[in-house]
Design a protein around this motif. Sequence first.
Motif, PDB file in Angstrom:
ATOM      1  N   LYS A 105       0.862  -1.187   0.000  1.00 38.74           N
ATOM      2  CA  LYS A 105       0.000   0.000   0.000  1.00 38.74           C
ATOM      3  C   LYS A 105       0.893   1.230   0.000  1.00 38.74           C
ATOM      4  CE  LYS A 105      -0.279   0.335   4.993  1.00 38.74           C
ATOM      5  NZ  LYS A 105      -1.122   0.616   6.127  1.00 38.74           N
ATOM      6  N   ARG A 106       0.327   2.363  -0.340  1.00 37.24           N
ATOM      7  CA  ARG A 106       1.093   3.610  -0.285  1.00 37.24           C
ATOM      8  C   ARG A 106       1.389   3.949   1.174  1.00 37.24           C
ATOM      9  NH1 ARG A 106       1.259   7.505  -4.647  1.00 37.24           N
ATOM     10  NH2 ARG A 106       0.148   6.674  -6.448  1.00 37.24           N
ATOM     11  N   THR A 107       2.614   4.365   1.419  1.00 38.60           N
ATOM     12  CA  THR A 107       3.029   4.713   2.775  1.00 38.60           C
ATOM     13  C   THR A 107       2.259   5.925   3.299  1.00 38.60           C
ATOM     14  OG1 THR A 107       5.217   3.826   2.313  1.00 38.60           O
ATOM     15  CG2 THR A 107       5.037   5.261   4.215  1.00 38.60           C
ATOM     16  N   ASP A 108       1.948   6.886   2.422  1.00 36.14           N
ATOM     17  CA  ASP A 108       1.242   8.094   2.865  1.00 36.14           C
ATOM     18  C   ASP A 108      -0.262   7.894   3.047  1.00 36.14           C
ATOM     19  OD1 ASP A 108       0.291   8.015   0.270  1.00 36.14           O
ATOM     20  OD2 ASP A 108       1.257   9.873  -0.370  1.00 36.14           O
ATOM     21  N   GLY A 109      -0.792   6.710   2.722  1.00 39.20           N
ATOM     22  CA  GLY A 109      -2.207   6.400   2.920  1.00 39.20           C
ATOM     23  C   GLY A 109      -3.111   6.792   1.770  1.00 39.20           C
ATOM     24  N   THR A 110      -2.580   7.454   0.746  1.00 39.30           N
ATOM     25  CA  THR A 110      -3.428   7.788  -0.415  1.00 39.30           C
ATOM     26  C   THR A 110      -3.698   6.509  -1.213  1.00 39.30           C
ATOM     27  OG1 THR A 110      -1.513   8.330  -1.789  1.00 39.30           O
ATOM     28  CG2 THR A 110      -2.565  10.158  -0.592  1.00 39.30           C
ATOM     29  N   PRO A 111      -4.846   6.445  -1.869  1.00 41.63           N
ATOM     30  CA  PRO A 111      -5.188   5.219  -2.585  1.00 41.63           C
ATOM     31  C   PRO A 111      -4.304   5.010  -3.816  1.00 41.63           C
ATOM     32  CG  PRO A 111      -7.132   6.641  -2.303  1.00 41.63           C
ATOM     33  CD  PRO A 111      -5.940   7.413  -1.857  1.00 41.63           C
ATOM     34  N   LEU A 112      -4.109   3.745  -4.150  1.00 48.19           N
ATOM     35  CA  LEU A 112      -3.503   3.367  -5.421  1.00 48.19           C
ATOM     36  C   LEU A 112      -4.593   3.488  -6.470  1.00 48.19           C
ATOM     37  CD1 LEU A 112      -1.652   0.161  -4.158  1.00 48.19           C
ATOM     38  CD2 LEU A 112      -0.531   2.254  -4.952  1.00 48.19           C
ATOM     39  N   THR A 113      -4.231   3.835  -7.701  1.00 46.41           N
ATOM     40  CA  THR A 113      -5.251   4.008  -8.748  1.00 46.41           C
ATOM     41  C   THR A 113      -5.035   3.107  -9.950  1.00 46.41           C
ATOM     42  OG1 THR A 113      -3.978   5.863  -9.643  1.00 46.41           O
ATOM     43  CG2 THR A 113      -5.776   6.393  -8.094  1.00 46.41           C
ATOM     44  N   ALA A 114      -4.001   2.275  -9.890  1.00 42.54           N
ATOM     45  CA  ALA A 114      -3.705   1.363 -10.994  1.00 42.54           C
ATOM     46  C   ALA A 114      -3.026   0.130 -10.416  1.00 42.54           C
ATOM     47  CB  ALA A 114      -2.798   2.044 -12.022  1.00 42.54           C
ATOM     48  N   PRO A 115      -3.031  -0.986 -11.149  1.00 42.08           N
ATOM     49  CA  PRO A 115      -2.335  -2.171 -10.658  1.00 42.08           C
ATOM     50  C   PRO A 115      -0.830  -1.901 -10.551  1.00 42.08           C
ATOM     51  CG  PRO A 115      -3.614  -2.649 -12.671  1.00 42.08           C
ATOM     52  CD  PRO A 115      -3.674  -1.195 -12.447  1.00 42.08           C
ATOM     53  N   LEU A 116      -0.207  -2.548  -9.590  1.00 46.34           N
ATOM     54  CA  LEU A 116       1.244  -2.439  -9.450  1.00 46.34           C
ATOM     55  C   LEU A 116       1.907  -3.243 -10.569  1.00 46.34           C
ATOM     56  CD1 LEU A 116       1.508  -2.887  -5.581  1.00 46.34           C
ATOM     57  CD2 LEU A 116       1.797  -0.755  -6.860  1.00 46.34           C
ATOM     58  N   LYS A 117       3.120  -2.846 -10.926  1.00 49.64           N
ATOM     59  CA  LYS A 117       3.862  -3.549 -11.985  1.00 49.64           C
ATOM     60  C   LYS A 117       4.464  -4.831 -11.449  1.00 49.64           C
ATOM     61  CE  LYS A 117       5.175   0.916 -13.822  1.00 49.64           C
ATOM     62  NZ  LYS A 117       6.238   1.870 -13.954  1.00 49.64           N
TER      63      LYS A 117
END
Length: 194
Positions: free
Chosen positions: A182-194
């Motif tokens: 997950k993002r460390t800053d808590g903002t949502p991811l918006t695409a699949p990770l590579k």
Amino acid sequence: MRVPSLLHTRSAGAAAAVLVATTLLSGCLGKSDDKKDPKSAPAATASKPPIITMPPAPTLPAKTDPSASRPPAGTANPISSPGRVKMVKLHKGDCINQKGEDVLTVACTTPHDAEVVGEYTIPDSLPPTSMKFKDEITAKCTELTSGAAGRNSTIELSKLSFRPTSGSWLNEHDRDLTCLLKRTDGTPLTAPLK
């Protein structure tokens, strides 16, 4: 010595037979020697044992096989935690949003909290009560997430894990370790990770 006469023996035997037959018939016909007093009828009724009826047994919900199918995106996906039952297993590539203790799988192209990047089956020799459990689980998730973290180095990511509790380990034979990023800053991811 005086021998009883045959006639006396036969009449005594016949009288006894009549007495037995009368007793049997009165029992079969429902006759009773008890004289019921109308005033004492309630007392006789009260002495009868009450009829006890049992409610029907509760119907338990059918247990589903968690590996039978993956839930569609946006459906609840409870995970193991104290007092909860693990219903659905997460798989590598699943993206999730967590709402309290519930986990919702969502499409990875929509905003989401984390993505599953690794799965591991914990050996029976490493139960949650083991002194080495936490260290071994942390090391395994570091190993499973390092590749995806390296490929996505432009995003600051931290790891998250779902693992068995002592209760789910014993009661449900839960051995699943699921490692996510997950993002460390808590903002949502918006695409699949590579």
